[in-house]
Design a protein around this motif. Structure first.
Motif, PDB file in Angstrom:
ATOM      1  N   ASP A   1      56.467 -31.823  15.993  1.00 47.69           N
ATOM      2  CA  ASP A   1      56.738 -32.364  17.321  1.00 47.69           C
ATOM      3  C   ASP A   1      56.055 -31.524  18.409  1.00 47.69           C
ATOM      4  O   ASP A   1      56.198 -31.797  19.591  1.00 47.69           O
ATOM      5  CB  ASP A   1      58.253 -32.403  17.561  1.00 47.69           C
ATOM      6  CG  ASP A   1      58.614 -33.262  18.758  1.00 47.69           C
ATOM      7  OD1 ASP A   1      57.996 -34.338  18.940  1.00 47.69           O
ATOM      8  OD2 ASP A   1      59.506 -32.867  19.532  1.00 47.69           O
ATOM      9  N   THR A   2      55.307 -30.524  17.972  1.00 48.60           N
ATOM     10  CA  THR A   2      54.677 -29.630  18.963  1.00 48.60           C
ATOM     11  C   THR A   2      53.230 -30.028  19.201  1.00 48.60           C
ATOM     12  O   THR A   2      52.445 -30.173  18.266  1.00 48.60           O
ATOM     13  CB  THR A   2      54.722 -28.169  18.459  1.00 48.60           C
ATOM     14  OG1 THR A   2      56.081 -27.809  18.227  1.00 48.60           O
ATOM     15  CG2 THR A   2      54.116 -27.225  19.489  1.00 48.60           C
ATOM     16  N   VAL A   3      52.907 -30.215  20.469  1.00 52.37           N
ATOM     17  CA  VAL A   3      51.539 -30.549  20.884  1.00 52.37           C
ATOM     18  C   VAL A   3      50.995 -29.367  21.662  1.00 52.37           C
ATOM     19  O   VAL A   3      51.606 -28.932  22.638  1.00 52.37           O
ATOM     20  CB  VAL A   3      51.527 -31.810  21.778  1.00 52.37           C
ATOM     21  CG1 VAL A   3      50.105 -32.129  22.232  1.00 52.37           C
ATOM     22  CG2 VAL A   3      52.129 -32.997  21.053  1.00 52.37           C
ATOM     23  N   ARG A   4      49.868 -28.843  21.222  1.00 57.18           N
ATOM     24  CA  ARG A   4      49.243 -27.722  21.935  1.00 57.18           C
ATOM     25  C   ARG A   4      47.955 -28.226  22.596  1.00 57.18           C
ATOM     26  O   ARG A   4      47.107 -28.820  21.922  1.00 57.18           O
ATOM     27  CB  ARG A   4      48.945 -26.564  20.984  1.00 57.18           C
ATOM     28  CG  ARG A   4      50.193 -25.918  20.440  1.00 57.18           C
ATOM     29  CD  ARG A   4      49.903 -24.691  19.597  1.00 57.18           C
ATOM     30  NE  ARG A   4      51.144 -24.141  19.064  1.00 57.18           N
ATOM     31  CZ  ARG A   4      51.688 -24.536  17.923  1.00 57.18           C
ATOM     32  NH1 ARG A   4      51.091 -25.433  17.173  1.00 57.18           N
ATOM     33  NH2 ARG A   4      52.841 -24.017  17.522  1.00 57.18           N
ATOM     34  N   VAL A   5      47.840 -27.948  23.866  1.00 58.26           N
ATOM     35  CA  VAL A   5      46.668 -28.390  24.634  1.00 58.26           C
ATOM     36  C   VAL A   5      45.932 -27.152  25.146  1.00 58.26           C
ATOM     37  O   VAL A   5      46.542 -26.252  25.716  1.00 58.26           O
ATOM     38  CB  VAL A   5      47.096 -29.268  25.829  1.00 58.26           C
ATOM     39  CG1 VAL A   5      45.891 -29.663  26.661  1.00 58.26           C
ATOM     40  CG2 VAL A   5      47.848 -30.508  25.352  1.00 58.26           C
ATOM     41  N   GLY A   6      44.642 -27.127  24.918  1.00 59.32           N
ATOM     42  CA  GLY A   6      43.826 -26.028  25.419  1.00 59.32           C
ATOM     43  C   GLY A   6      43.580 -24.974  24.388  1.00 59.32           C
ATOM     44  O   GLY A   6      44.055 -25.025  23.268  1.00 59.32           O
TER      45      GLY A   6
ATOM     46  N   MET B   1      46.783 -21.934  26.958  1.00 57.61           N
ATOM     47  CA  MET B   1      47.313 -23.026  26.145  1.00 57.61           C
ATOM     48  C   MET B   1      48.691 -23.430  26.665  1.00 57.61           C
ATOM     49  O   MET B   1      49.428 -22.606  27.185  1.00 57.61           O
ATOM     50  CB  MET B   1      47.423 -22.596  24.681  1.00 57.61           C
ATOM     51  CG  MET B   1      47.832 -23.728  23.777  1.00 57.61           C
ATOM     52  SD  MET B   1      48.424 -23.168  22.174  1.00 57.61           S
ATOM     53  CE  MET B   1      47.083 -22.169  21.603  1.00 57.61           C
ATOM     54  N   ILE B   2      48.982 -24.703  26.522  1.00 59.43           N
ATOM     55  CA  ILE B   2      50.292 -25.193  26.937  1.00 59.43           C
ATOM     56  C   ILE B   2      50.890 -25.986  25.779  1.00 59.43           C
ATOM     57  O   ILE B   2      50.160 -26.623  25.017  1.00 59.43           O
ATOM     58  CB  ILE B   2      50.181 -26.055  28.214  1.00 59.43           C
ATOM     59  CG1 ILE B   2      51.575 -26.455  28.717  1.00 59.43           C
ATOM     60  CG2 ILE B   2      49.325 -27.287  28.011  1.00 59.43           C
ATOM     61  CD1 ILE B   2      51.552 -27.058  30.103  1.00 59.43           C
ATOM     62  N   GLU B   3      52.202 -25.894  25.628  1.00 57.03           N
ATOM     63  CA  GLU B   3      52.877 -26.630  24.553  1.00 57.03           C
ATOM     64  C   GLU B   3      53.730 -27.744  25.132  1.00 57.03           C
ATOM     65  O   GLU B   3      54.449 -27.542  26.112  1.00 57.03           O
ATOM     66  CB  GLU B   3      53.770 -25.687  23.734  1.00 57.03           C
ATOM     67  CG  GLU B   3      52.984 -24.808  22.790  1.00 57.03           C
ATOM     68  CD  GLU B   3      53.872 -24.099  21.775  1.00 57.03           C
ATOM     69  OE1 GLU B   3      53.305 -23.370  20.957  1.00 57.03           O
ATOM     70  OE2 GLU B   3      55.108 -24.254  21.813  1.00 57.03           O
ATOM     71  N   LEU B   4      53.635 -28.907  24.496  1.00 57.58           N
ATOM     72  CA  LEU B   4      54.426 -30.069  24.896  1.00 57.58           C
ATOM     73  C   LEU B   4      55.139 -30.602  23.663  1.00 57.58           C
ATOM     74  O   LEU B   4      54.790 -30.256  22.531  1.00 57.58           O
ATOM     75  CB  LEU B   4      53.505 -31.163  25.466  1.00 57.58           C
ATOM     76  CG  LEU B   4      52.592 -30.755  26.629  1.00 57.58           C
ATOM     77  CD1 LEU B   4      51.539 -31.830  26.857  1.00 57.58           C
ATOM     78  CD2 LEU B   4      53.412 -30.538  27.875  1.00 57.58           C
ATOM     79  N   LYS B   5      56.120 -31.472  23.882  1.00 57.81           N
ATOM     80  CA  LYS B   5      56.818 -32.128  22.771  1.00 57.81           C
ATOM     81  C   LYS B   5      56.257 -33.534  22.588  1.00 57.81           C
ATOM     82  O   LYS B   5      56.275 -34.332  23.533  1.00 57.81           O
ATOM     83  CB  LYS B   5      58.324 -32.217  23.063  1.00 57.81           C
ATOM     84  CG  LYS B   5      59.001 -30.869  23.121  1.00 57.81           C
ATOM     85  CD  LYS B   5      59.492 -30.485  21.760  1.00 57.81           C
ATOM     86  CE  LYS B   5      60.218 -29.161  21.786  1.00 57.81           C
ATOM     87  NZ  LYS B   5      59.752 -28.249  20.763  1.00 57.81           N
ATOM     88  N   LEU B   6      55.791 -33.823  21.392  1.00 62.33           N
ATOM     89  CA  LEU B   6      55.254 -35.156  21.119  1.00 62.33           C
ATOM     90  C   LEU B   6      56.294 -36.230  21.434  1.00 62.33           C
ATOM     91  O   LEU B   6      55.983 -37.273  22.020  1.00 62.33           O
ATOM     92  CB  LEU B   6      54.824 -35.253  19.650  1.00 62.33           C
ATOM     93  CG  LEU B   6      54.134 -36.552  19.230  1.00 62.33           C
ATOM     94  CD1 LEU B   6      52.816 -36.746  19.964  1.00 62.33           C
ATOM     95  CD2 LEU B   6      53.906 -36.573  17.726  1.00 62.33           C
ATOM     96  N   SER B   7      57.548 -35.959  21.069  1.00 56.92           N
ATOM     97  CA  SER B   7      58.615 -36.940  21.268  1.00 56.92           C
ATOM     98  C   SER B   7      58.912 -37.198  22.745  1.00 56.92           C
ATOM     99  O   SER B   7      59.550 -38.187  23.086  1.00 56.92           O
ATOM    100  CB  SER B   7      59.893 -36.477  20.562  1.00 56.92           C
ATOM    101  OG  SER B   7      60.273 -35.201  21.034  1.00 56.92           O
TER     102      SER B   7
END
Ligand code: FES
Length: 97
Positions: free
Chosen positions: A92-97, A1-7
């Motif tokens: 604001d946290t986006v988790r992918v995978g 999993m990877i975390e990104l910032k929505l903003s």
């Protein structure tokens, strides 16, 4: 999993991220974020370098369009879908995978 910032994700501007060694194309459209395989199913092209419009991304190399939600190849010359990846958003946290 990877975390990104929505903003930090620009509207309709795809980015490429590395998910456990696999290149993933991530696109924000409004409050939704989509993640599909970055490699076009037609040939060796990076989908994250393509243009995004109305729920689709267009491969820059030969113009095939893929549905961001389903990964389906919507227009030729691609016919096979690309893999999609689960995305969850919490604040604001986006988790992918
Ligand atoms: Fe994407 Fe040909 S490589 S449409």
């Amino acid at each position: 999993m990877i975390e990104l910032k929505l903003s930090e994700l620009n509207e309709n501007k795809a980015i490429k991220v590395d998910l456990d060694g696999t290149d993933i194309c991530v696109v924000r459209q409004g409050s939704e974020v989509f993640a599909i395989a970055d490699l076009c199913s037609h040939a060796e092209a990076s989908l994250s370098e393509g243009d995004v419009t109305m729920g689709r991304i267009e491969c820059w190399l030969h113009g095939a369009e893929f549905d961001l939600r389903t990964g389906e190849a919507v227009t030729p010359p691609a016919s096979a879908p690309v893999e999609t990846y689960p995305v969850s958003i919490e604040g604001d946290t986006v988790r992918v995978g």
